[in-house]
Design a protein around this motif. Structure first.
Motif, PDB file in Angstrom:
ATOM      1  N   PHE A  85       0.835  -1.205   0.000  1.00  0.00           N
ATOM      2  CA  PHE A  85       0.000   0.000   0.000  1.00  0.00           C
ATOM      3  C   PHE A  85       0.873   1.261   0.000  1.00  0.00           C
ATOM      4  N   LEU A  86       1.927   1.269   0.848  1.00  0.00           N
ATOM      5  CA  LEU A  86       2.821   2.431   0.901  1.00  0.00           C
ATOM      6  C   LEU A  86       3.526   2.650  -0.428  1.00  0.00           C
ATOM      7  N   ASP A  87       3.888   1.562  -1.100  1.00  0.00           N
ATOM      8  CA  ASP A  87       4.598   1.686  -2.380  1.00  0.00           C
ATOM      9  C   ASP A  87       3.717   2.294  -3.468  1.00  0.00           C
ATOM     10  N   GLU A  88       2.398   2.178  -3.303  1.00  0.00           N
ATOM     11  CA  GLU A  88       1.474   2.680  -4.324  1.00  0.00           C
ATOM     12  C   GLU A  88       1.122   4.152  -4.141  1.00  0.00           C
ATOM     13  N   VAL A  89       1.247   4.667  -2.915  1.00  0.00           N
ATOM     14  CA  VAL A  89       0.880   6.065  -2.673  1.00  0.00           C
ATOM     15  C   VAL A  89       2.100   6.953  -2.883  1.00  0.00           C
ATOM     16  N   ARG A  90       1.858   8.215  -3.135  1.00  0.00           N
ATOM     17  CA  ARG A  90       2.968   9.142  -3.351  1.00  0.00           C
ATOM     18  C   ARG A  90       3.546   9.563  -2.008  1.00  0.00           C
ATOM     19  N   THR A  91       4.801   9.986  -2.056  1.00  0.00           N
ATOM     20  CA  THR A  91       5.418  10.514  -0.847  1.00  0.00           C
ATOM     21  C   THR A  91       4.870  11.915  -0.582  1.00  0.00           C
ATOM     22  N   GLY A  92       5.028  12.364   0.648  1.00  0.00           N
ATOM     23  CA  GLY A  92       4.524  13.676   1.034  1.00  0.00           C
ATOM     24  C   GLY A  92       3.391  13.560   2.045  1.00  0.00           C
ATOM     25  N   GLU A  93       2.763  14.710   2.334  1.00  0.00           N
ATOM     26  CA  GLU A  93       1.745  14.769   3.375  1.00  0.00           C
ATOM     27  C   GLU A  93       0.438  14.110   2.933  1.00  0.00           C
ATOM     28  N   TRP A  94      -0.220  13.460   3.883  1.00  0.00           N
ATOM     29  CA  TRP A  94      -1.591  12.970   3.688  1.00  0.00           C
ATOM     30  C   TRP A  94      -2.534  13.958   4.377  1.00  0.00           C
ATOM     31  N   THR A  95      -3.416  14.562   3.621  1.00  0.00           N
ATOM     32  CA  THR A  95      -4.435  15.412   4.237  1.00  0.00           C
ATOM     33  C   THR A  95      -5.724  14.631   4.473  1.00  0.00           C
ATOM     34  N   THR A  96      -5.881  13.504   3.789  1.00  0.00           N
ATOM     35  CA  THR A  96      -6.969  12.564   4.030  1.00  0.00           C
ATOM     36  C   THR A  96      -6.390  11.154   3.936  1.00  0.00           C
ATOM     37  N   MET A  97      -7.129  10.178   4.434  1.00  0.00           N
ATOM     38  CA  MET A  97      -6.684   8.797   4.309  1.00  0.00           C
ATOM     39  C   MET A  97      -6.823   8.353   2.858  1.00  0.00           C
ATOM     40  N   PRO A  98      -5.737   7.864   2.233  1.00  0.00           N
ATOM     41  CA  PRO A  98      -5.846   7.394   0.845  1.00  0.00           C
ATOM     42  C   PRO A  98      -6.854   6.262   0.716  1.00  0.00           C
ATOM     43  N   SER A  99      -7.431   6.152  -0.460  1.00  0.00           N
ATOM     44  CA  SER A  99      -8.442   5.124  -0.714  1.00  0.00           C
ATOM     45  C   SER A  99      -7.908   3.737  -0.355  1.00  0.00           C
ATOM     46  N   GLY A 100      -8.672   3.005   0.406  1.00  0.00           N
ATOM     47  CA  GLY A 100      -8.299   1.653   0.813  1.00  0.00           C
ATOM     48  C   GLY A 100      -7.443   1.601   2.058  1.00  0.00           C
ATOM     49  N   GLY A 101      -6.982   2.755   2.537  1.00  0.00           N
ATOM     50  CA  GLY A 101      -6.089   2.782   3.696  1.00  0.00           C
ATOM     51  C   GLY A 101      -6.748   2.321   4.978  1.00  0.00           C
ATOM     52  N   ASP A 102      -8.013   2.712   5.190  1.00  0.00           N
ATOM     53  CA  ASP A 102      -8.706   2.316   6.422  1.00  0.00           C
ATOM     54  C   ASP A 102      -8.710   0.801   6.589  1.00  0.00           C
ATOM     55  N   ALA A 103      -8.996   0.075   5.503  1.00  0.00           N
ATOM     56  CA  ALA A 103      -9.058  -1.386   5.577  1.00  0.00           C
ATOM     57  C   ALA A 103      -7.675  -1.977   5.852  1.00  0.00           C
ATOM     58  N   VAL A 104      -6.656  -1.469   5.160  1.00  0.00           N
ATOM     59  CA  VAL A 104      -5.293  -1.979   5.353  1.00  0.00           C
ATOM     60  C   VAL A 104      -4.847  -1.794   6.799  1.00  0.00           C
ATOM     61  N   PHE A 105      -5.099  -0.614   7.358  1.00  0.00           N
ATOM     62  CA  PHE A 105      -4.615  -0.344   8.712  1.00  0.00           C
ATOM     63  C   PHE A 105      -5.483  -1.019   9.768  1.00  0.00           C
ATOM     64  N   ALA A 106      -6.752  -1.224   9.487  1.00  0.00           N
ATOM     65  CA  ALA A 106      -7.610  -1.961  10.422  1.00  0.00           C
ATOM     66  C   ALA A 106      -7.134  -3.405  10.549  1.00  0.00           C
ATOM     67  N   VAL A 107      -6.782  -4.013   9.428  1.00  0.00           N
ATOM     68  CA  VAL A 107      -6.268  -5.392   9.452  1.00  0.00           C
ATOM     69  C   VAL A 107      -4.949  -5.447  10.224  1.00  0.00           C
ATOM     70  N   LEU A 108      -4.072  -4.493   9.959  1.00  0.00           N
ATOM     71  CA  LEU A 108      -2.776  -4.466  10.649  1.00  0.00           C
ATOM     72  C   LEU A 108      -2.973  -4.284  12.149  1.00  0.00           C
ATOM     73  N   ARG A 109      -3.872  -3.393  12.534  1.00  0.00           N
ATOM     74  CA  ARG A 109      -4.165  -3.187  13.962  1.00  0.00           C
ATOM     75  C   ARG A 109      -4.631  -4.479  14.619  1.00  0.00           C
ATOM     76  N   ASP A 110      -5.555  -5.166  13.958  1.00  0.00           N
ATOM     77  CA  ASP A 110      -6.118  -6.394  14.533  1.00  0.00           C
ATOM     78  C   ASP A 110      -5.078  -7.503  14.614  1.00  0.00           C
ATOM     79  N   ARG A 111      -4.241  -7.637  13.606  1.00  0.00           N
ATOM     80  CA  ARG A 111      -3.218  -8.693  13.609  1.00  0.00           C
ATOM     81  C   ARG A 111      -2.172  -8.423  14.697  1.00  0.00           C
ATOM     82  N   LEU A 112      -1.836  -7.166  14.909  1.00  0.00           N
ATOM     83  CA  LEU A 112      -0.894  -6.829  15.975  1.00  0.00           C
ATOM     84  C   LEU A 112      -1.458  -7.210  17.340  1.00  0.00           C
TER      85      LEU A 112
END
Length: 690
Positions: A297-324
């Motif tokens: 997911f990180l490799d697909e987004v551009r570098t720099g500031e995020w002013t909003t969550m990129p599309s699909g980010g909520d799901a990726v980070f929710a899974v990571l949170r739960d697995r941790l």
């Protein structure tokens, strides 16, 4: 070590008399600015009002705050905390200033005041880690066999040293070791098993240091420890009622750094490997998979500031949170029945990594809940960090607080009387710019205080009518600035662009260095510019031109100081802390106004937040940043009252832009000129007095 009881105030001399005793004993001379500062510090301690003190080089500010602080500690029995930004100043206080001062004040105080140094737990050897042989896996995937072999030798030496050292303090190990080796024998505060669970708690070096600090009149620590103490539910620093923040111009940046979280695919993979021997394979694989998905997911987004969550980010980070958290649950408690120390240490390290990363992901998922960006607590961005000399990079997700003012206001200023001091604290002629960034109310009366409050905490900024009152004092300087130094602004040069150093700038550098006979400290806005100037001068001058990166900074500074005709060029770390009095330095050359990079996500977000509140974001953030650095850089010139020289700024905007006067107001009152001929003539007279 037991701490003696408090002494009667009536039997102890007042601060001016104690200061005279101390100065005489230490072989110094009475300085008016030092006395003004000491008296102001004593007044603030008595009244409970915070104090910001600008004390120029040569004022003797360390004694000016140490004497009233020690007097307060001895008369009340309360501990005073002194926080610094650099190891160098910490060492100066502990190894030189405080031992001599304690001896000098023993008679008038009725007893010898005690002091101690307190660092983060990771600065000390961990006996449990040494004796259980629990080691960390190296970070990364490809390793130099020589480096691994060197690390092994260093770790062996550390094990041997652990039997000889009385402190376990990394700074007492000479010669030192690499960070990789030190990590094998140390733990962070969150990795520590805790005294109740550790077999070595009684002999623990970090615990011994903490116990000594708790029994001392004065405790020296650093800004990072202040931040950790502010953010931690546990008590890190001993109970105290006064805090002295030296090098206070660094406070916001240091607190921001400690409050910043970073996430990368590599860090998730390392955590999964750390957990591999403690949990079932299925749970480990699930965590590895979540980390790989995050990396893609990180490799697909551009570098720099995020002013909003990129599309699909909520799901990726929710899974990571739960697995941790799933892995965290699977590991179980640190210490259970029949569990040996080895197992407890491994579990502690794994649980700490999982908790820290889980909390960072939760922080990220809530970062965009507030729709008004000016009210958000955090700034989020992706950077590409180099991982080798070939130029390969890896993506890292960063989260930093939009402001630390709310944190400092609620945790530092609300709980103690705070003295903040540095050689450079006024920006644009007053203290307001830094005060508001610290979380204090602006006094007003200047552009600097008009729009700097980037609290981002949801709390209303305090006003002067609140109980959080503060005073500002410029203690002055022993230097006669107009007679000792020239501020030369090269008004005739073209405005600097984003490209390489222009030909006129290179020619100007050559002419100034030649006129000065070497003796030049070149402060550049980027490493690229410093190297360009170095290469150019090496081709146009017979003098030795040293460049940052050629050797360790301390070695380069020594070479520069030892040979008057040598020049030293470099970037940010040379703008602060270089102390070269005498004939080796008569020209400080600054290539351009040190504004923050326009693509700096955190600075950009802070400017935007100030503008959204109706302030001038450029002045409040970018110009204030530049003014502080300019003052620090210019401060390299005069280090002794006999010093003479020139500060040359090769950026015409300092003379032509509307904000130029604001920046110049932050500098010492040098004699000013824009005439290159006058400047070169002055440098020639200095280089050849005959």
């Amino acid at each position: 070590m037991s701490r003696a009881g408090k002494n009667s105030v009536t039997t102890i001399p007042e601060v001016p008399e104690l200061l005279d005793i101390a100065v005489t004993a230490l072989g110094g001379a009475r300085r008016d600015g030092q006395l003004r500062m000491a008296s102001a510090v004593a007044h603030s301690i008595d009244t409970g009002e915070h104090l910001a003190v600008q004390a120029g080089t040569g004022t003797g500010k360390s004694l000016a705050y140490l004497v009233p602080s020690i007097r307060h500690a001895v008369t009340t029995g309360h501990t005073v905390v002194v926080s610094t930004a650099t190891i160098a100043l910490q060492r100066q206080l502990i190894d030189r200033d405080l031992p001599r001062l304690a001896t000098a004040l023993k008679a008038p105080l009725g007893r010898e005041p005690s002091f101690a140094i307190l660092k983060g737990r990771s600065n000390y050897l961990c006996l449990n880690k040494i004796h259980t042989a629990s080691t960390e896996e190296p970070e990364g995937e490809l390793f130099d066999p020589f480096e691994i072999s060197r690390t092994g030798r260093e770790v062996t030496r550390l094990h041997e040293w652990s039997s000889d050292t009385e402190t376990g303090d990394r700074d007492d190990l000479v010669p030192g070791v690499s960070d990789r080796a030190w990590r094998q024998v140390s733990v962070s505060a969150r990795e520590c098993l805790g005294a109740a669970n550790c077999s070595y708690a009684e002999d623990c070096f970090a615990e011994q240091s903490r116990r000594k600090a708790g029994q001392s009149d004065l405790v020296v620590t650093n800004h990072a420890m202040l931040a950790i103490d502010a953010m931690s539910p546990a008590t890190i620093l001993p109970e105290h009622d006064v805090v002295v923040v030296d090098e206070a111009h660094e406070l916001v940046d240091r607190i921001t750094s400690v409050s910043t979280d970073e996430l990368s695919a590599a860090s998730i993979a390392l955590i999964a490997r750390r957990c591999g021997k403690l949990i079932d394979e299925e749970t480990t694989d699930a965590l590895l998979g979540a980390g790989e998905q995050f990396g893609e997911f990180l490799d697909e987004v551009r570098t720099g500031e995020w002013t909003t969550m990129p599309s699909g980010g909520d799901a990726v980070f929710a899974v990571l949170r739960d697995r941790l958290w799933q892995a965290h649950t699977a590991i179980g408690p640190v210490r259970g029945t029949g569990q040996d120390a080895d197992s407890a240490a491994a579990r502690s390290a794994a649980l700490t990594s999982l908790e820290n990363t889980h909390d960072a992901v939760v922080r990220l998922l809530g970062a965009f809940d507030e729709q008004d960006m000016a009210k958000r607590r955090d700034v989020v961005w992706v950077s590409a960090e180099p991982i080798n000399r070939a130029g390969d990079t890896r993506r890292v997700l960063c989260m930093a607080p939009l402001s630390v003012g709310g944190l400092l206001r609620s945790s530092l200023f609300a709980g103690a009387t705070v003295i903040l001091t540095s050689a450079t604290l006024t920006i644009g002629g007053n203290f307001d710019a830094l005060a508001v960034n610290w979380g204090l109310p602006a006094h007003g009366g200047g552009t600097a205080g008009a729009a700097v409050d980037v609290t981002a905490t949801g709390k209303t900024a305090p006003s002067d009518s609140s109980s959080m009152r503060w005073n500002g004092l410029d203690a002055g300087s022993p230097f006669d600035y107009p007679r000792s130094a020239i501020l030369y602004v090269a008004k005739h040069l073209p405005r600097p662009g984003r490209d390489a150093l222009s030909e006129p700038v290179r020619a100007e550098i050559a002419e100034l260095v030649d006129a000065a006979g070497g003796r030049t400290l070149g402060l550049f806005s980027s490493m690229r510019a410093a190297k360009e100037a170095t290469e150019f001068m090496r081709g146009h001058s017979d003098r030795t031109i040293l460049c940052q990166g050629d050797d360790s900074t301390s070695t380069l500074v020594k070479k520069f100081a030892d040979d008057p005709e040598t020049c030293l060029f470099g970037t940010l770390s040379l703008w602060q802390g270089v102390d070269v009095p005498g004939p080796s330095l008569s020209l400080v050359l600054i290539d351009r106004i040190p504004f923050p990079r326009p693509d700096d996500p955190l600075m950009t977000a802070r400017q935007r937040a100030v503008s959204a509140r109706g302030g001038n974001g450029f002045l409040a953030v970018a110009a204030n940043h530049a003014a502080l650095l300019l003052a620090q850089g210019a401060g390299r010139l005069l280090r002794a009252t006999s010093d003479r020289g020139v500060v040359a700024v090769l950026d015409s905007r300092l003379a032509t832009a509307g904000y130029g006067g604001y920046l110049v107001a932050s500098l010492p009152p040098f004699w000013r000129t824009t005439d290159p001929a006058v400047t070169r003539a002055a440098l020639r007279r200095l280089s050849d007095p005959a």
